[in-house]
Design an enzyme around this catalytic site. Structure first.
Site: not given
Length: 372
Positions: A205, A240, A321
């Site tokens: 990510s 990340g 999303k």
């Protein structure tokens, strides 16, 4: 005139909406019928004012289009052949050069492109083989500037003010050719950011955040993302994004009930707070808030608008999303929610959205106070 736009496969309908919205802003009528899973969209415009079109691309930038150019096509590449002993050889270079000459313009870069799909990848070897031959002839004719940056091997980001010559091959028999200039196109061939995965990063990510920073901040990245700044990373695990921010010298509060993995868990610049990222609020204003939580997009959009609207963060970078259906409608709904929330707070902020190469069924957003 032909408009060719590349996108992620299965997002052709959204890319077509992008083109239509930009064309409307430019006062241009276009015809566009997308085909699912091609990885690109072609639109026809009877009359196209290039200056108005390029301005509209900056004023109303596409969300789902990765790379876009204006030109001509499709040009047949299998019409010219000649006998070679017992074989027949196809001459694709001659028709391509003729199509490029018809554009009647010089360029700084030659980009050989093809769809980012499994079928498109079968064209990659052919496109790369043709590139040097076309480039050599264009240089001989004075059509490529001497400081041209070509795309042999892994492409690198090109300066935003360059004129790029595109040769887009949807298959081995046809091609589109055209030009994009500066911010009216992508800084990468095919709109693909070729970034290396850092060995110490705890998850892939990190590439999403790295691409987002280049895309949204550009040359201002070093100014807006400086060592000593403070950031909150919501939904941080496995770490990340926190790792990348800390690697730039930021002090990061990583908020997640899950564990951080790898080096970031012991990084002195990272403070892990086990809490719900949707509910956490900082005790003082921070320079950045980032969020990659899997949640309904409208909820994340509202949350980020609250962080900026309430003065909790000066800049926000987050992912929405998207649902399986009516994805563009959901994006516009989120944009409206953010605008409404900021207007209520009297905050003047800018919002940019883009489906990045490293994104999947999501769009990445950058929200910042205009004084930044």
């Amino acid at each position: 005139m032909i408009i060719v736009a590349q996108c992620r496969a299965d997002f052709e309908a959204e890319a077509a909406i992008d083109i239509t919205r930009t064309a409307a802003a430019a006062g241009i009528d276009v015809t566009c019928t997308p085909t699912k899973n091609l990885g690109y969209v072609v639109a026809q415009a009877e009359r196209l004012d290039l200056r108005r079109w390029r301005k509209a691309l900056v004023d109303v930038p596409p969300v789902f289009v990765r790379s876009i150019f204006v030109g001509s096509g499709p040009h047949q590449l299998t019409d010219v052949a000649h006998a070679a002993g017992q074989r027949t050889a196809i001459d694709r270079v001659t028709p391509l050069l003729a199509a490029i000459e018809a554009l009647d313009t010089d360029a700084s870069d030659l980009w050989m492109e093809y769809p980012d799909t499994n079928d498109g990848k079968a064209i990659s070897t052919l496109a790369r083989a043709l590139g040097p031959r076309i480039e050599s002839e264009l240089r001989r004719r004075g059509r490529l500037l001497e400081d041209a940056t070509t795309t042999r091997g892994l492409p690198t980001i090109a300066p935003r003010n360059r004129k790029r010559l595109h040769v887009f091959m949807p298959d081995g028999a046809t091609a589109y050719v055209g030009i994009s200039i500066g911010e009216s196109g992508s800084p990468w061939p095919m709109g693909i950011a070729r970034l290396r995965m850092p060995n110490a990063a705890p998850s892939r990510s990190v590439l999403k955040l790295a691409e987002a920073l280049i895309t949204f901040l550009g040359e201002a990245e070093h100014e807006r993302l400086r060592a000593g700044m403070r950031a909150v990373d919501l939904g941080a695990a496995p770490g990340g994004w926190s790792w990348l921010l800390a690697s730039r010298g930021l002090r990061v509060t990583a908020v997640d009930n899950g564990a951080l993995k790898g080096e970031v868990a012991q990084d002195a610049l990272v403070t892990h707070v086990r809490d719900d990222g949707l509910k956490f609020r900082p005790k003082r204003i921070v320079d950045w808030v980032t969020c990659d939580i899997v949640e309904q997009p409208i909820r994340i959009a509202t949350l980020m608008a609250e962080w900026v609207g309430e003065g909790l963060a000066r800049q926000a970078l987050f992912n929405l999303k998207l649902p399986m259906k009516k994805r563009y409608d959901e994006v516009l709904r989120c944009v409206d929610a953010i605008d409404t929330r900021l207007a209520r707070s009297g905050i003047d902020a800018s919002l940019r959205l883009r489906q990045l190469y490293h994104d999947r069924a999501e769009v990445t957003c950058y929200l910042a106070c205009v004084d930044r």
